[in-house]
Design a protein around this motif. Structure first.
Motif, PDB file in Angstrom:
ATOM      1  N   THR A 177       0.832  -1.207   0.000  1.00 30.79           N
ATOM      2  CA  THR A 177       0.000   0.000   0.000  1.00 30.79           C
ATOM      3  C   THR A 177       0.865   1.256   0.000  1.00 30.79           C
ATOM      4  N   GLU A 178       1.865   1.298   0.875  1.00 27.42           N
ATOM      5  CA  GLU A 178       2.736   2.474   0.935  1.00 27.42           C
ATOM      6  C   GLU A 178       3.468   2.666  -0.395  1.00 27.42           C
ATOM      7  N   ASP A 179       3.987   1.575  -0.940  1.00 20.97           N
ATOM      8  CA  ASP A 179       4.697   1.654  -2.212  1.00 20.97           C
ATOM      9  C   ASP A 179       3.772   2.167  -3.321  1.00 20.97           C
ATOM     10  N   GLY A 180       2.528   1.686  -3.316  1.00 20.67           N
ATOM     11  CA  GLY A 180       1.557   2.132  -4.316  1.00 20.67           C
ATOM     12  C   GLY A 180       1.232   3.617  -4.197  1.00 20.67           C
ATOM     13  N   TRP A 181       1.115   4.100  -2.957  1.00 23.91           N
ATOM     14  CA  TRP A 181       0.844   5.527  -2.771  1.00 23.91           C
ATOM     15  C   TRP A 181       2.018   6.388  -3.224  1.00 23.91           C
ATOM     16  N   ILE A 182       3.231   5.913  -3.025  1.00 24.58           N
ATOM     17  CA  ILE A 182       4.381   6.686  -3.501  1.00 24.58           C
ATOM     18  C   ILE A 182       4.406   6.695  -5.026  1.00 24.58           C
ATOM     19  N   ASP A 183       4.008   5.593  -5.655  1.00 27.39           N
ATOM     20  CA  ASP A 183       3.857   5.582  -7.115  1.00 27.39           C
ATOM     21  C   ASP A 183       2.834   6.640  -7.552  1.00 27.39           C
ATOM     22  N   ILE A 184       1.729   6.756  -6.796  1.00 28.94           N
ATOM     23  CA  ILE A 184       0.710   7.756  -7.126  1.00 28.94           C
ATOM     24  C   ILE A 184       1.285   9.163  -6.979  1.00 28.94           C
ATOM     25  N   VAL A 185       2.038   9.415  -5.907  1.00 28.53           N
ATOM     26  CA  VAL A 185       2.677  10.722  -5.715  1.00 28.53           C
ATOM     27  C   VAL A 185       3.574  11.040  -6.908  1.00 28.53           C
ATOM     28  N   LEU A 186       4.315  10.035  -7.391  1.00 31.56           N
ATOM     29  CA  LEU A 186       5.231  10.230  -8.520  1.00 31.56           C
ATOM     30  C   LEU A 186       4.513  10.183  -9.869  1.00 31.56           C
ATOM     31  N   GLN A 187       3.199   9.953  -9.829  1.00 31.82           N
ATOM     32  CA  GLN A 187       2.370   9.854 -11.022  1.00 31.82           C
ATOM     33  C   GLN A 187       2.866   8.774 -11.976  1.00 31.82           C
ATOM     34  N   LEU A 188       3.273   7.634 -11.404  1.00 34.25           N
ATOM     35  CA  LEU A 188       3.686   6.484 -12.198  1.00 34.25           C
ATOM     36  C   LEU A 188       2.453   5.687 -12.608  1.00 34.25           C
ATOM     37  N   PRO A 189       2.542   4.967 -13.713  1.00 33.23           N
ATOM     38  CA  PRO A 189       1.390   4.146 -14.128  1.00 33.23           C
ATOM     39  C   PRO A 189       1.034   3.135 -13.036  1.00 33.23           C
ATOM     40  N   GLN A 190      -0.266   2.948 -12.834  1.00 33.98           N
ATOM     41  CA  GLN A 190      -0.751   2.021 -11.819  1.00 33.98           C
ATOM     42  C   GLN A 190      -1.019   0.652 -12.441  1.00 33.98           C
ATOM     43  N   LYS A 191      -0.524  -0.376 -11.756  1.00 36.47           N
ATOM     44  CA  LYS A 191      -0.788  -1.748 -12.182  1.00 36.47           C
ATOM     45  C   LYS A 191      -2.194  -2.116 -11.722  1.00 36.47           C
ATOM     46  N   GLU A 192      -2.976  -2.697 -12.596  1.00 37.45           N
ATOM     47  CA  GLU A 192      -4.322  -3.137 -12.245  1.00 37.45           C
ATOM     48  C   GLU A 192      -4.219  -4.531 -11.636  1.00 37.45           C
ATOM     49  N   PRO A 193      -4.432  -4.654 -10.313  1.00 38.45           N
ATOM     50  CA  PRO A 193      -4.276  -5.957  -9.679  1.00 38.45           C
ATOM     51  C   PRO A 193      -5.416  -6.909 -10.043  1.00 38.45           C
ATOM     52  N   THR A 194      -5.108  -8.190 -10.065  1.00 35.85           N
ATOM     53  CA  THR A 194      -6.143  -9.200 -10.231  1.00 35.85           C
ATOM     54  C   THR A 194      -6.740  -9.497  -8.858  1.00 35.85           C
ATOM     55  N   LYS A 195      -7.839 -10.227  -8.852  1.00 38.93           N
ATOM     56  CA  LYS A 195      -8.433 -10.629  -7.583  1.00 38.93           C
ATOM     57  C   LYS A 195      -7.433 -11.469  -6.785  1.00 38.93           C
TER      58      LYS A 195
ATOM     59  N   ARG B 202      12.515   3.254   2.992  1.00 44.76           N
ATOM     60  CA  ARG B 202      13.634   4.068   2.471  1.00 44.76           C
ATOM     61  C   ARG B 202      13.198   4.834   1.222  1.00 44.76           C
ATOM     62  N   ARG B 203      12.474   4.160   0.338  1.00 45.54           N
ATOM     63  CA  ARG B 203      12.005   4.822  -0.883  1.00 45.54           C
ATOM     64  C   ARG B 203      11.089   5.993  -0.537  1.00 45.54           C
ATOM     65  N   THR B 204      10.157   5.775   0.376  1.00 48.41           N
ATOM     66  CA  THR B 204       9.236   6.847   0.782  1.00 48.41           C
ATOM     67  C   THR B 204      10.024   8.045   1.286  1.00 48.41           C
ATOM     68  N   GLU B 205      10.964   7.811   2.172  1.00 49.57           N
ATOM     69  CA  GLU B 205      11.742   8.917   2.742  1.00 49.57           C
ATOM     70  C   GLU B 205      12.547   9.645   1.665  1.00 49.57           C
ATOM     71  N   GLU B 206      13.118   8.898   0.716  1.00 51.77           N
ATOM     72  CA  GLU B 206      13.874   9.529  -0.378  1.00 51.77           C
ATOM     73  C   GLU B 206      12.962  10.379  -1.257  1.00 51.77           C
ATOM     74  N   VAL B 207      11.807   9.841  -1.612  1.00 56.11           N
ATOM     75  CA  VAL B 207      10.880  10.577  -2.477  1.00 56.11           C
ATOM     76  C   VAL B 207      10.388  11.836  -1.765  1.00 56.11           C
ATOM     77  N   ILE B 208       9.990  11.715  -0.514  1.00 55.01           N
ATOM     78  CA  ILE B 208       9.467  12.873   0.219  1.00 55.01           C
ATOM     79  C   ILE B 208      10.564  13.926   0.411  1.00 55.01           C
ATOM     80  N   ALA B 209      11.796  13.493   0.620  1.00 55.46           N
ATOM     81  CA  ALA B 209      12.909  14.445   0.756  1.00 55.46           C
ATOM     82  C   ALA B 209      13.094  15.265  -0.514  1.00 55.46           C
ATOM     83  N   GLY B 210      12.725  14.693  -1.646  1.00 53.48           N
ATOM     84  CA  GLY B 210      12.889  15.383  -2.926  1.00 53.48           C
ATOM     85  C   GLY B 210      11.721  16.267  -3.319  1.00 53.48           C
TER      86      GLY B 210
END
Length: 194
Positions: free
Chosen positions: A59-77, A104-112
């Motif tokens: 979930t956290e990784d997905g939200w950081i992808d949203i912040v970075l406006q990266l394409p979202q993967k459509e999960p299967t059931k 670590r990724r979250t902290e790096e992205v937010i720092a930027g």
């Protein structure tokens, strides 16, 4: 990390420290568990401690992808279901290591990001996201991550207590090496029978 967030200098540090604290208490619920115990579903729900660690990391990784406006993967059931379970091919150690990488990724992205008010466009393909709002802010995303992590840390506490009776503060005392006191005894694993 102590049982409470230390004083913070500003909003950014406060948001990141409170998120870090909630990650920490979720990890505490996993402290001392075997992979089998981390997969256990001991209550009426289908939640396990290992599955909750995986879900919150995803979930956290997905939200950081949203912040970075990266394409979202459509999960299967099946992706969704497996995201809440520690699979036989997975280990608790691996799930926790991935959670560390996500942090670590979250902290790096937010720092930027210079301005926590920066808009984060709302994906329109998620049915529970509002249709009448165009964007959240990075600040909102961090607050949501704190909320989501805290919710699932509470779930993990309940699941853990069902596994072996361990509760948050004795687990924290054991994980952090607190000395035993008349009112607080650090958790110890039950003796294994031979």
């Amino acid at each position: 990390m102590a049982g409470s967030v230390p004083p913070v200098a500003d909003e950014r540090e406060g948001l990141l420290k409170y998120l870090e604290q909630q990650r920490h208490v979720l990890r505490i619920a996993a402290y001392g568990l075997t992979d089998e115990q981390a997969r256990a579903v001991p209550s009426r729900s289908s939640l396990s401690v290992g599955g909750l660690v995986k879900h919150v990391a995803d979930t956290e990784d997905g939200w950081i992808d949203i912040v970075l406006q990266l394409p979202q993967k459509e999960p299967t059931k099946q992706d969704y279901v497996d995201g809440f379970r520690l699979l036989e091919s997975e280990t608790l150690e691996g799930a926790l290591a991935r959670y560390d990488e996500v942090a670590r990724r979250t902290e790096e992205v937010i720092a930027g990001i210079a301005d926590l008010g920066q808009p984060v466009p709302i994906p329109k393909n998620v049915p529970w996201f509002p249709k009448d709002v165009d964007a959240w802010s990075v600040r909102w995303v961090l607050l949501h991550l704190i909320e989501e992590t805290a919710r699932h840390a509470g779930h993990a506490d309940i699941v853990r207590e069902h596994i072996d009776g361990a509760t948050a503060f004795p687990l924290m005392a054991a994980a952090e090496g607190w000395p035993e006191s008349p009112w607080m005894k650090p958790w110890k694993p039950e003796a294994q029978s031979v």
